[in-house]
Enzyme design. Structure first.
Site, PDB file in Angstrom:
ATOM      1  N   CYS A  78       0.772  -1.260   0.000  1.00 20.18           N
ATOM      2  CA  CYS A  78       0.000   0.000   0.000  1.00 20.18           C
ATOM      3  C   CYS A  78       0.798   1.302   0.000  1.00 20.18           C
ATOM      4  CB  CYS A  78      -0.919   0.057   1.210  1.00 20.18           C
ATOM      5  SG  CYS A  78      -2.056  -1.315   1.330  1.00 20.18           S
ATOM      6  N   HIS A 139      -3.005   6.509   4.464  1.00 20.31           N
ATOM      7  CA  HIS A 139      -1.814   5.667   4.653  1.00 20.31           C
ATOM      8  C   HIS A 139      -0.530   6.264   4.073  1.00 20.31           C
ATOM      9  CE1 HIS A 139      -0.460   1.178   5.272  1.00 20.31           C
ATOM     10  NE2 HIS A 139       0.034   2.021   6.169  1.00 20.31           N
TER      11      HIS A 139
END
Ligand SMILES: *[C@@H]1O[C@H](CO)[C@@H](O)[C@H](O)[C@H]1NC(C)=O
Ligand SMILES: *[C@@H]1O[C@H](CO)[C@@H](O)[C@H](O)[C@H]1NC(C)=O
Length: 564
Positions: A78, A139
């Protein structure tokens, strides 16, 4: 026609509303709705060949638009994949990837994150009249030095509006927030000075000793601090209720579209699905043929459909480019009691975490843009998630930064059918800071060569995946070095099943030496930058941990955030 003042009579109001939607439709600058699923496999989607999972909404986007069958993430996990998406650059260029330790940001209490001097596509569009929003997962870090400096926050990176998780879903987000025991415990903790003393002592231990992770686990039992929801700079729920957040993301996306329908806008809906824990809303539980994973995929598809409907409903269908993709391939190694909890990468070998093998990086993608894109078409040329950057910048009337290398290439000529070739000749597949594989799209022959310099060591033997460490690593004993490199030609062997051998493949030498040269040229362009994921930056620091309340008593649920 850009502004109209609406007074008294309802007739004028109706006229004004009509005028403003006409204005929006006639504008040359399109709106952008970018949707990204988390850890979704290319084999999970109906229009990419799945016949048992129901994804009617994504399939419909593909029928009305174009399917990108060779779309590649710049990293198989990610944080770096998304950093590349936001910046149009390989994540090594921004210091957002590492081979030492975890390749993703591990906590909101760390100081690493997308550097301030990186220019996201949102930041450029913001200066060209766009209203920019991100709803969902970020994130990319939060703070640098204090609990509230928000140096890495989406609002510091070109977004006008943020609602969602600054962190990512992790399994710890699930259990306690739903239990009545948790509610009792938190109120107990709030009044007990004995617990406060234990908490403070533990905190000191956490920050000064190596039992850091053990102590954090202890605290996570009560309240996982990183599972929180923010609206702009404010924490609105900590810990978060996953089910409620899913619905709220949809409400927020609808509201954003409604609020901004009269200005050009860019909305990034960064879905929490289909990352574990797989928490679906009631309506989807038990409905798919593939357990809780399938339920979650089908819920994700429903959310995509709902956002698309919102666009069509306000009359912006023709003037909005909608893009859907996944940040990397499905995660093969996660299984819950034998049942599937990770994605399916179809015919492609490997999965999340594996940078070289196709299954880790080849992701589903569709783009709808009526009147520009030929309906129900496909683009089979290699394209990258990094290409969204120059594409939206170009269409939004902006200029690419000229003081740095942008690795993405505009998709506009392909979308408009002005060319049948993607501009990517070489794509470098990084695992952390190591190049594991290189793809060469040879113009003249149309061949797509892929050379693997390193591949992960699978465990147990014969398996595809690193079941010993749950996610394959990039270096040391976890990789096998190939010298001579493993070579495949993807048009004839998309599953990378049979390596072409130096003595039987006549082109082997020539292909490898051309690829070697490209690697050497590429490496000359990589400059050393601060490492955002270095252990010191990715380490938990209690003074940075965002907290709604008086640290360490971080609990809140601000009612304005509730799903109505
Ligand atoms: C469809 O997706 C499910 C869920 O990931 C998977 O188990 C199944 O094998 C897929 N089917 C096909 C035909 O790819
Ligand atoms: C951002 O700042 C870092 C640290 O000063 C520097 O190394 C890097 O080259 C800068 N990046 C850009 C894109 O200017």
């Amino acid at each position: 026609l850009t502004s109209c003042s609406c007074h008294s009579s309802s007739f004028t109001i109706i006229l004004c509303l009509k005028l403003s939607s006409i204005t929006n439709a006639m504008r040359s600058k399109p709106n952008f709705v970018l949707l990204m699923a988390d850890d979704l496999g290319i084999g999970d989607i109906g229009c990419f060949g799945n016949d048992t999972i129901r994804t009617p909404n994504i399939d419909k986007l593909a029928i009305e638009g174009v399917k990108l069958t060779h779309h590649l993430a710049a990293a198989p996990v990610c944080t770096p994949s998304r950093a590349a998406f936001y910046t149009g650059r390989y994540p090594v260029r921004s210091g957002m990837d590492t081979s030492v330790g975890p390749r993703v940001l591990m906590t909101l209490g760390g100081s690493g994150g997308l550097p301030r001097n990186e220019t996201t596509f949102a930041k450029i569009l913001q200066t060209h009249g766009y209203s920019t929003g991100i709803i969902g997962k970020w994130h990319q870090g939060l703070n640098c030095e204090t609990r509230n400096d928000h140096c890495h926050h989406p609002l510091s990176h070109g977004f006008h509006y943020f609602y969602g998780m600054p962190f990512t879903l992790v399994n710890e987000c699930q259990p306690w927030s739903h239990s009545p025991f948790y509610a009792r415990l938190s109120s107990y903790l709030g009044i007990s000075s004995q617990m406060a003393v234990i908490a403070m002592v533990s905190l000191i231990l956490i920050s000064y000793t190596n039992i850091n992770s053990m102590m954090r686990k202890f605290f996570n039992l009560f309240c996982y601090w990183d599972c929180l929801v923010m609206r702009n700079h404010e924490i609105v729920q900590q810990p978060m209720d996953i089910q409620r957040t899913t619905l709220q993301i949809l409400v927020e996306a609808h509201q954003f579209i409604e609020r901004n329908k009269n200005t050009p806008f860019l909305l990034f809906v960064s879905l929490l699905q289909v990352h574990t824990p797989l928490v679906s809303t009631e309506k989807f539980i038990g409905k798919s043929k593939h357990g809780i994973y399938g339920d979650n995929v089908e819920e994700m598809d429903f959310m995509v459909g709902s956002v698309v409907d919102a666009i069509d409903h306000v009359g912006l269908k023709d003037n909005t480019l909608i893009y859907f993709t996944s940040d990397q391939g499905g995660h093969l190694e996660i299984k819950d009691g034998g049942s599937q909890t990770g994605g399916w990468n179809g015919i492609y070998r490997g999965g999340k975490g594996m940078a070289g093998w196709e299954g880790g990086i080849r992701v589903p993608a569709v783009i709808r843009w009526p009147n520009v894109i030929v309906p129900n078409s496909t683009i089979d040329e290699p394209t990258s998630l990094m290409d969204i950057y120059p594409t939206v910048v170009h269409l939004g009337g902006g200029e690419l930064p000229n003081d740095r290398i942008i690795d993405g290439r505009s998709l506009v000529p392909l979308l408009k059918n002005q060319t049948s070739h993607s501009e990517h000749e070489f794509l470098f597949h990084y695992c952390g800071t190591n190049i594991h594989a290189v793809r060469w799209h040879q113009r003249e022959s149309g061949a797509i060569w892929k050379a693997h310099y390193m591949t992960p060591v699978f465990y147990p033997e014969g398996a595809i995946g690193c079941y010993d460490i749950i996610i394959c690593a990039c270096e040391g004993k976890h990789v096998q070095i190939h010298n001579p490199p493993l070579l495949f030609e993807l048009s004839s062997d998309p599953s990378e099943a049979k390596p072409l051998l130096p003595y039987s493949e006549p082109k082997y030498e020539a292909v490898i030496s051309r690829i070697d040269l490209a690697v050497a040229e590429h490496q000359k362009t990589i400059i050393t930058v601060p490492q955002q994921l270095a252990p010191l930056n990715n380490m938990w620091k209690f003074w940075i941990q965002p907290c709604c309340g008086k640290f360490p008593f971080c609990w809140c649920s601000i009612s304005s955030a509730q799903y109505k």
